[in-house]
Design a protein around this motif. Structure first.
Motif, short mmCIF file in Angstrom:
data_model
loop_
_atom_site.label_atom_id
_atom_site.label_comp_id
_atom_site.label_asym_id
_atom_site.label_seq_id
_atom_site.Cartn_x
_atom_site.Cartn_y
_atom_site.Cartn_z
N MET A 1 36.71 81.55 25.16
CA MET A 1 37.32 80.04 25.39
C MET A 1 38.20 80.33 26.81
N SER A 2 37.97 79.60 27.32
CA SER A 2 38.76 79.37 28.58
C SER A 2 40.30 79.08 28.47
N GLY A 3 40.93 79.25 29.62
CA GLY A 3 42.53 79.00 29.33
C GLY A 3 42.88 77.63 29.19
N ALA A 4 42.02 76.59 29.83
CA ALA A 4 42.29 75.21 29.77
C ALA A 4 41.83 74.76 28.23
N GLY A 5 40.89 75.37 27.66
CA GLY A 5 40.21 74.87 26.19
C GLY A 5 41.45 75.39 25.09
N ARG A 6 42.11 76.49 25.38
CA ARG A 6 43.09 77.00 24.59
C ARG A 6 44.46 76.07 24.74
N GLY A 7 44.55 75.63 25.84
CA GLY A 7 45.66 74.74 26.04
C GLY A 7 45.44 73.40 25.55
N VAL A 8 44.12 72.91 25.43
CA VAL A 8 43.90 71.73 24.75
C VAL A 8 44.12 71.75 23.14
N ARG A 9 43.40 73.09 22.73
CA ARG A 9 43.45 73.10 21.34
C ARG A 9 45.22 73.25 20.73
N LEU A 10 45.86 73.85 21.61
CA LEU A 10 47.27 74.13 21.45
C LEU A 10 48.00 72.69 21.36
N VAL A 11 47.59 71.74 22.02
CA VAL A 11 48.30 70.40 22.24
C VAL A 11 47.83 69.71 21.03
N LEU A 12 46.49 69.70 20.52
CA LEU A 12 46.00 68.82 19.73
C LEU A 12 46.48 69.60 18.37
N TRP A 13 46.76 70.92 18.33
CA TRP A 13 47.26 71.40 16.90
C TRP A 13 48.89 70.86 16.87
N GLY A 14 49.65 70.67 18.14
CA GLY A 14 50.98 70.40 18.04
C GLY A 14 51.23 68.71 17.61
N LEU A 15 50.26 68.19 18.26
CA LEU A 15 50.01 66.69 17.90
C LEU A 15 49.60 66.51 16.47
N ALA A 16 48.65 67.17 15.96
CA ALA A 16 48.44 67.03 14.50
C ALA A 16 49.73 67.28 13.39
#
Length: 74
Positions: A1-16
């Motif tokens: 997974m690219s760095g941008a994909g990890r960032g999106v997942r991190l933001v989504l986890w935080g939002l959840a």
């Protein structure tokens, strides 16, 4: 997974996680009802309506965030 994909997942986890707090609190508000010292039946009803509307609102947003999170999993 690219760095941008990890960032999106991190933001989504935080939002959840952040959205789970008002979701749980509105569930507790529905159970407890009004926080007045001596609430009337009408005040209990109004508090439960407001708590259920906010619960449904946050549950819908949480579901959308979790759906986005599981879509980025692939």
């Amino acid at each position: 997974m690219s760095g941008a994909g990890r960032g999106v997942r991190l933001v989504l986890w935080g939002l959840a996680v952040v959205l789970s707090v008002p979701l749980v609190l509105s569930g507790f508000a529905f159970i407890n009802g009004s926080l007045e010292m001596f609430p009337t039946a009408e005040q209990h009803a109004k508090a439960r309506i407001a708590a259920s509307v906010s619960f449904l609102f946050f549950a819908a947003i949480e579901a959308a965030v979790l759906a986005g999170l599981f879509r980025t999993r692939r």
